[in-house]
Design a protein around this motif. Sequence first.
Motif, short mmCIF file in Angstrom:
data_model
loop_
_atom_site.label_atom_id
_atom_site.label_comp_id
_atom_site.label_asym_id
_atom_site.label_seq_id
_atom_site.Cartn_x
_atom_site.Cartn_y
_atom_site.Cartn_z
N VAL A 23 -74.77 -41.43 52.64
CA VAL A 23 -74.22 -40.14 52.99
C VAL A 23 -74.18 -40.07 54.51
O VAL A 23 -75.19 -40.25 55.16
N ASP A 51 -75.77 -36.87 41.03
CA ASP A 51 -76.82 -37.19 41.99
C ASP A 51 -76.84 -36.16 43.12
O ASP A 51 -75.90 -36.09 43.90
N PRO A 52 -77.91 -35.37 43.22
CA PRO A 52 -77.95 -34.34 44.26
C PRO A 52 -77.72 -34.88 45.67
O PRO A 52 -77.10 -34.23 46.49
N ALA A 53 -78.18 -36.09 45.94
CA ALA A 53 -78.01 -36.65 47.28
C ALA A 53 -76.57 -37.07 47.56
O ALA A 53 -76.10 -37.00 48.70
N ALA A 54 -75.85 -37.50 46.54
CA ALA A 54 -74.48 -37.98 46.73
C ALA A 54 -73.43 -36.89 46.53
O ALA A 54 -72.29 -37.05 46.94
N ARG A 55 -73.83 -35.80 45.92
CA ARG A 55 -72.89 -34.72 45.62
C ARG A 55 -72.16 -34.20 46.84
O ARG A 55 -70.94 -34.03 46.83
N ALA A 91 -71.65 -35.71 49.68
CA ALA A 91 -70.74 -36.74 50.19
C ALA A 91 -69.47 -36.79 49.35
O ALA A 91 -68.38 -36.97 49.89
#
Length: 148
Positions: A3, A135-139, A141
């Motif tokens: 990200v 995926d909360p981290a990739a959302r 992005a």
Amino acid sequence: MAVVPGAEAQRLYALPREAFVEARNALAARLQKAGQRAAAAEVRRLRKPDVVAWAVNQTAREDRAAVARLLDAVDDLKRAHARSADDLAERREQQQSVLRGLVGRAEAVMRRAGIRATATTLSRVSATLLGAAADPAARAALERGMLA
């Protein structure tokens, strides 16, 4: 999936795939010349997206509303697991419908760029869209069209 924050990085990920490395290196050189060594080093670490990530990024930039619908559909499906089987099936179909539309758009993006969209590539596009949406981290992005 990395990200990457920042307006300059967003511009890099909006470029045609073949222009990424040259533009990234030019940006890093400008930052280095301006004395912004840490920022230049961060930019140098940015990776050129593979064909799948690039197609997903361009698709997300072209149709932010469809990406938002996919995110909503993924969330609805997660919630439906706690409810009835009928609701689960309905939510799964809703998610698949939105996903099919986005994969079709990604295929069109690749075709316009002269990239052959094989069944395997389109399967990876689908998996990338679903994986990033879940995926909360990739959302974030995915929403910005900045998957790497």
